[in-house]
Design a protein around this motif. Structure first.
Motif, PDB file in Angstrom:
ATOM      1  N   ALA A 216      -7.143   5.654   0.601  1.00  0.00           N
ATOM      2  CA  ALA A 216      -7.389   6.687  -0.283  1.00  0.00           C
ATOM      3  C   ALA A 216      -6.056   7.083  -0.882  1.00  0.00           C
ATOM      4  O   ALA A 216      -5.934   7.588  -2.265  1.00  0.00           O
ATOM      5  CB  ALA A 216      -7.781   7.815   0.651  1.00  0.00           C
ATOM      6  N   ALA A 217      -4.848   7.135  -0.065  1.00  0.00           N
ATOM      7  CA  ALA A 217      -3.746   7.463  -0.466  1.00  0.00           C
ATOM      8  C   ALA A 217      -3.466   6.428  -1.691  1.00  0.00           C
ATOM      9  O   ALA A 217      -2.730   6.929  -2.725  1.00  0.00           O
ATOM     10  CB  ALA A 217      -2.662   7.580   0.558  1.00  0.00           C
ATOM     11  N   ALA A 218      -3.364   5.394  -1.390  1.00  0.00           N
ATOM     12  CA  ALA A 218      -2.918   4.445  -2.673  1.00  0.00           C
ATOM     13  C   ALA A 218      -3.847   4.432  -3.922  1.00  0.00           C
ATOM     14  O   ALA A 218      -3.199   4.280  -5.007  1.00  0.00           O
ATOM     15  CB  ALA A 218      -3.206   2.903  -2.193  1.00  0.00           C
ATOM     16  N   SER A 219      -5.052   4.443  -3.675  1.00  0.00           N
ATOM     17  CA  SER A 219      -5.921   4.963  -4.871  1.00  0.00           C
ATOM     18  C   SER A 219      -5.470   5.934  -5.822  1.00  0.00           C
ATOM     19  O   SER A 219      -5.357   6.066  -6.978  1.00  0.00           O
ATOM     20  CB  SER A 219      -7.435   4.705  -4.578  1.00  0.00           C
ATOM     21  OG  SER A 219      -7.764   5.728  -3.786  1.00  0.00           O
ATOM     22  N   PHE A 220      -5.037   7.130  -4.755  1.00  0.00           N
ATOM     23  CA  PHE A 220      -4.918   8.224  -5.650  1.00  0.00           C
ATOM     24  C   PHE A 220      -3.501   8.276  -6.123  1.00  0.00           C
ATOM     25  O   PHE A 220      -3.047   8.829  -7.125  1.00  0.00           O
ATOM     26  CB  PHE A 220      -5.001   9.374  -4.780  1.00  0.00           C
ATOM     27  CG  PHE A 220      -6.143  10.114  -4.445  1.00  0.00           C
ATOM     28  CD1 PHE A 220      -6.861  10.925  -5.667  1.00  0.00           C
ATOM     29  CD2 PHE A 220      -6.878   9.994  -3.185  1.00  0.00           C
ATOM     30  CE1 PHE A 220      -8.082  11.329  -5.431  1.00  0.00           C
ATOM     31  CE2 PHE A 220      -8.305  10.479  -3.335  1.00  0.00           C
ATOM     32  CZ  PHE A 220      -8.871  11.182  -4.384  1.00  0.00           C
TER      33      PHE A 220
ATOM     34  N   ALA B 158     -10.244  -2.410  -5.041  1.00  0.00           N
ATOM     35  CA  ALA B 158      -9.538  -3.923  -5.327  1.00  0.00           C
ATOM     36  C   ALA B 158      -8.593  -3.863  -4.163  1.00  0.00           C
ATOM     37  O   ALA B 158      -8.330  -4.886  -3.478  1.00  0.00           O
ATOM     38  CB  ALA B 158      -9.019  -3.769  -6.690  1.00  0.00           C
ATOM     39  N   LEU B 159      -7.807  -2.766  -3.790  1.00  0.00           N
ATOM     40  CA  LEU B 159      -7.066  -2.763  -2.489  1.00  0.00           C
ATOM     41  C   LEU B 159      -7.586  -2.785  -1.268  1.00  0.00           C
ATOM     42  O   LEU B 159      -7.161  -3.543  -0.598  1.00  0.00           O
ATOM     43  CB  LEU B 159      -6.086  -1.230  -2.714  1.00  0.00           C
ATOM     44  CG  LEU B 159      -5.296  -1.100  -4.062  1.00  0.00           C
ATOM     45  CD1 LEU B 159      -4.905   0.593  -3.945  1.00  0.00           C
ATOM     46  CD2 LEU B 159      -4.170  -1.698  -4.062  1.00  0.00           C
TER      47      LEU B 159
ATOM     48  N   MET C  18       0.754  -1.257   0.084  1.00  0.00           N
ATOM     49  CA  MET C  18       0.065   0.030   0.023  1.00  0.00           C
ATOM     50  C   MET C  18       0.785   1.384  -0.074  1.00  0.00           C
ATOM     51  O   MET C  18       0.392   2.189  -0.724  1.00  0.00           O
ATOM     52  CB  MET C  18      -0.878  -0.199   1.088  1.00  0.00           C
ATOM     53  CG  MET C  18      -1.819  -1.193   1.277  1.00  0.00           C
ATOM     54  SD  MET C  18      -3.045  -1.277  -0.168  1.00  0.00           S
ATOM     55  CE  MET C  18      -3.967   0.057   0.017  1.00  0.00           C
ATOM     56  N   VAL C  19       1.997   1.285   0.698  1.00  0.00           N
ATOM     57  CA  VAL C  19       2.834   2.458   0.868  1.00  0.00           C
ATOM     58  C   VAL C  19       3.403   2.699  -0.403  1.00  0.00           C
ATOM     59  O   VAL C  19       3.407   3.660  -1.089  1.00  0.00           O
ATOM     60  CB  VAL C  19       3.838   2.219   1.924  1.00  0.00           C
ATOM     61  CG1 VAL C  19       4.878   3.341   1.812  1.00  0.00           C
ATOM     62  CG2 VAL C  19       3.374   2.323   3.350  1.00  0.00           C
ATOM     63  N   ILE C  20       3.881   1.635  -1.367  1.00  0.00           N
ATOM     64  CA  ILE C  20       4.575   1.915  -2.642  1.00  0.00           C
ATOM     65  C   ILE C  20       3.445   2.238  -3.575  1.00  0.00           C
ATOM     66  O   ILE C  20       3.875   3.125  -4.531  1.00  0.00           O
ATOM     67  CB  ILE C  20       5.202   0.262  -3.219  1.00  0.00           C
ATOM     68  CG1 ILE C  20       6.100  -0.146  -2.417  1.00  0.00           C
ATOM     69  CG2 ILE C  20       5.441   0.400  -4.558  1.00  0.00           C
ATOM     70  CD1 ILE C  20       6.752  -1.378  -2.730  1.00  0.00           C
ATOM     71  N   LEU C  21       2.266   1.740  -3.516  1.00  0.00           N
ATOM     72  CA  LEU C  21       1.293   2.411  -4.492  1.00  0.00           C
ATOM     73  C   LEU C  21       0.912   3.920  -4.305  1.00  0.00           C
ATOM     74  O   LEU C  21       0.346   4.615  -4.956  1.00  0.00           O
ATOM     75  CB  LEU C  21       0.089   1.542  -4.483  1.00  0.00           C
ATOM     76  CG  LEU C  21       0.170   0.023  -4.793  1.00  0.00           C
ATOM     77  CD1 LEU C  21      -0.974  -0.687  -4.731  1.00  0.00           C
ATOM     78  CD2 LEU C  21       0.603   0.125  -6.412  1.00  0.00           C
TER      79      LEU C  21
END
Length: 805
Positions: free
Chosen positions: A543-547, A657-658, A373-376
């Motif tokens: 939210a952070a990963a999707s953005f 998905a995430l 999640m952090v990488i995305l």
């Protein structure tokens, strides 16, 4: 209500059909009146817009552009003029066209590029873009492009032209529904069960869209609102029905009659649907915190569709379940149920094995999920808000070709001119100051009207360039104040810059508001401080990963060619607010469905490890199935032909998905295993003050118990007796399963040689006792257990299971 809808299914069905047809007829007769109001109160661009509207009210129609280019020679050549001029004259005579400004007119010299190879004409319609008939726009396009010949290229741009390039309405929705149907059929293995969520979602979506079109006549509803309403309505409509149908089918497979199973499903999953729908609406209403008129209409459209989705799931769905009866199961499942009896309540298969794996390795799974999640999420650090325009369209579209031709002939800033609106004062001095400003390519002042002068400023850079934003700041902060003139910078580019600035300033308050509301709701529902805190953190991570995914695709351009999208550019300014609302609501849905089952198990066993394991095992499959459906529905909106719709669709598909496959399936349960019993900690003082809001019903809530003993309070007890045939012969090896009203298996025993059995009961209350035996049909009955052991003899007959005592 669920029982009433089940028993009066024809009445409910007729009411829904009448509502759909009635709203459809009213919506078709009234038409639509969508209005894209991007102005913001107390911003410089809004002040400029208000002055222009006051001084030049006649400039109300949409203005589109016809652009042509010659490979050789000049656009002034007779061979070119003889083809273009008659076409422009014919367009000017069309009903609905107010004016055509031609470069071949006396005042049109500036509409021809310096090298003479590119020229443009402006076509002003009498209505705004959404009010111009598509037939008229198509006639304009056909007439202009009929003038083409070898060496002469003709393209058209503008908002009205963009509308006729869009795919037919409903294509994205139909593709999403078809993909969802495939997933549902694979999940259920039954045609009728597959159709149930689709029928419910379509009914809710149809009434929602028609109601939104009617509301557009009484309030400002932006044109993108129905698209977003379709996107969220189709997703939650199918998902809500899916959760209830899954619970209903599980009840039947575990020995319950169809009516009782439907009532139980609505009393358990239906409650969760009501709670989840309420959280989605609260999240959507959080957009009102932004105080943007444009978003008010989005809140109305999306919230209305969600409310109707919940209403359809809790009224129309039980009626449809009553019409189907046992056919909600596949033929194979019905044959197996008749042959082998009810299924065990304990979850099995891949979901159960994964749940056990998470319990055994919570640290490694939590760490791995968090790293992903952090990488995305890293790309979100470079997010830039702005506006998409026709320069982001596909290369093959005429609007993109016209945009590129205008940039080639008149400079990249020509596609996004600024309007400096002067309210009195010396406009000539300001024109001179602007002309000498860095970043300005052209300046021209229109004749004043009612003391208002509009200065057209063409930047040297494109509308989406950061240097154009810097030019707007330079004009507002330095050039205009130094001139001593009262003036305001407006235009589409300035409006979207202000929109992005206001969004960035107010976004933290918006996020804080929806996170706080979600925290309070979950705290009240699950009587815990840690569970809602975990949910809030997970929502922020999702939210952070999707953005991050959104920035990588649409701003950096990774995969845009593969997805069939246009040119990369900034993220639309209003999208973060809308996406955060939808994402928060959907995340809360999954959190409620997952944790409500864990909480139910925790209340009965006070064993956190078991509660998390059982909750994940029994809900992960349906959550993943629901997520897969939403991913299909959201991804299909890439076909909508709308850049904002494609952004929202891909962003939400990535978020779901995430959220489902990484957060709710791995990170949340792993974190809850690590936190242990502290998951359910709530200070005693707070416990007494909080209102009680039960997502899951108490096990004692039951209708029509068939075997009763006096009510009493007490701890664990037993049910015991004999299993016999009608002639009194004992039945050995009969399987007796005790189930809670929610369908959870509590105990399972086998009768002895003399037919006797003893089943353990955790506490007084109502339960379901299912009995299966070889060469006898399976049966189940409700029993009410008090503080004392209940004697309950079972007689296995061909038609029913009866209570002798």
């Amino acid at each position: 209500m669920a029982r009433w809808c089940y028993r009066h299914r024809l009445v409910v069905l007729l009411l829904w059909v009448g509502a759909v047809l009635g709203l459809g007829f009213a919506g078709s007769a009234a038409g639509t009146n969508y209005a894209d109001t991007f102005t913001l109160p107390n911003t410089d661009s809004t002040r400029a817009y208000d002055l222009m509207e006051k001084a030049f009210p006649e400039r109300s129609g949409d203005t589109d552009t016809v652009v042509w280019k010659v490979d050789d020679g000049s656009v002034r050549d007779d061979s070119v003029r003889s083809r273009i001029a008659p076409a422009l004259e014919e367009i000017g005579r069309m009903k609905g066209v107010g004016d055509v400004s031609s470069p071949y007119a006396a005042q049109g010299a500036t509409q021809i590029s310096e090298n003479g190879r590119i020229a443009y004409a402006q076509v002003t319609f009498t209505e705004q873009a959404n009010g111009v008939p598509k037939e008229l726009v198509q006639d304009v396009v056909d007439t202009a492009q009929d003038a083409e010949r070898a060496g002469l290229q003709v393209e058209l741009g503008g908002q009205a032209i963009t509308r006729i390039q869009e795919p037919p309405t409903g294509i994205a929705e139909m593709v999403g529904i078809m993909a969802a149907a495939v997933v549902l059929f694979l999940a259920f293995g039954s045609l009728f069960a597959m159709l149930l969520p689709l029928v419910v979602a379509i009914a809710a979506l149809g009434t929602g869209l028609m109601a939104t079109s009617l509301l557009s006549h009484v309030t400002d509803v932006p044109e993108v609102a129905p698209l977003l309403g379709s996107l969220i309505g189709l997703g939650v409509g199918i998902d809500y029905a899916l959760f209830i149908v899954t619970r209903h089918r599980r009840g039947i497979l575990r020995g319950m009659k169809p009516e009782e199973s439907a009532v139980t499903a609505l009393n358990t999953s239906g409650r969760a649907v009501l709670f989840a729908g309420g959280t989605v609406c609260i999240a959507l209403a959080g957009m009102l915190v932004m105080n943007m008129r444009f978003l008010d209409g989005v809140v109305v459209a999306t919230s209305l569709t969600v409310v109707l989705s919940v209403l359809a799931a809790t009224t129309l769905l039980p009626a449809l379940l009553g019409m189907l009866g046992m056919r909600v199961l596949s033929r194979k499942q019905r044959r197996r149920l008749a042959a082998t009896g009810p299924e065990p309540a304990e979850a099995s298969g891949l979901a159960a094995r994964w749940s056990m794996y998470v319990q055994q390795r919570p640290r490694s799974i939590a760490a791995g999920a968090l790293v992903v999640m952090v990488i995305l999420a890293l790309p979100v650090l470079s997010i830039r808000l702005g506006a998409t325009d026709q320069g982001n369209h596909k290369d093959s579209t005429t609007t993109r070709q016209a945009y590129d031709l205008l940039a080639e002939g008149f400079g990249p800033g020509f596609n996004g001119p600024l309007q400096v609106v002067v309210d009195g004062g010396d406009a000539d001095a300001l024109v001179s100051a602007i002309r000498s400003t860095e970043g300005v390519a052209q300046v021209a002042a229109a004749p004043p009207s009612e003391g208002v002068t509009v200065i057209q400023v063409v930047p040297t850079t494109s509308p989406q360039s950061e240097k154009t934003d810097q030019l707007i700041d330079r004009l507002r902060d330095d050039v205009i104040p130094e001139s001593g003139t009262e003036a305001h910078v407006g235009g589409v580019t300035a409006v979207f810059k202000d929109f992005a600035a206001v969004t960035g300033d107010r976004l933290p308050y918006f996020v804080a508001a929806i996170i706080t509301l979600g925290f309070l709701l979950l705290m009240v529902a699950f009587r815990s401080l840690v569970v809602p805190l975990t949910a809030a953190l997970m929502n922020l991570i999702a939210a952070a990963a999707s953005f991050g995914v959104l920035v990588a695709i649409f701003q950096w351009g990774w995969g845009t060619g593969l997805l069939g999208l246009g040119k990369e550019g900034p993220i639309t300014a209003f999208l973060p607010v809308i996406m955060l609302s939808l994402l928060f609501g959907l995340s809360m849905d999954y959190q409620v469905f997952l944790v409500s089952r864990m909480h139910e198990e925790w209340v009965h066993t006070k064993d956190n490890a078991r509660a998390v394991r059982v909750g994940l095992a029994e809900t992960s499959r349906v959550i993943n199935c629901a997520a897969l459906i939403m991913i299909c529905v959201f991804s299909a909106f890439v076909l909508s032909g709308d850049m904002e719709g494609a952004m929202a669709g891909i962003g939400l598909a990535a978020a779901v998905a995430l959220d489902a496959f990484i957060l709710r399936t791995a990170l949340v349960p792993a974190a809850m295993h690590l936190l242990g019993n502290s998951n359910w900690w709530l200070p005693a003082g707070l416990e007494k003050r909080l209102p009680h809001l039960a997502v899951e019903p108490r096990e004692e809530e039951v209708s029509e118990p068939l075997a009763r003993v006096p009510d009493a309070d007490g701890g664990s007890t037993v049910i015991h007796g004999f299993v016999r045939t009608p002639d009194g012969a004992p039945v050995e090896g009969a399987a007796l399963t005790l189930l809670s009203k929610g369908g959870r298996q509590l105990d399972r025993v086998t009768s002895l040689a003399d037919g006797s059995y003893i089943v353990s009961v955790p506490s007084a209350g109502s339960y379901l006792l299912a009995v299966t035996a070889a060469e006898h049909p399976s049966r189940a009955r409700h029993v009410m257990v008090g503080a004392e052991p209940l004697v309950y003899d079972v007689e296995l007959a061909e038609d029913e299971v009866d209570a002798v005592n």
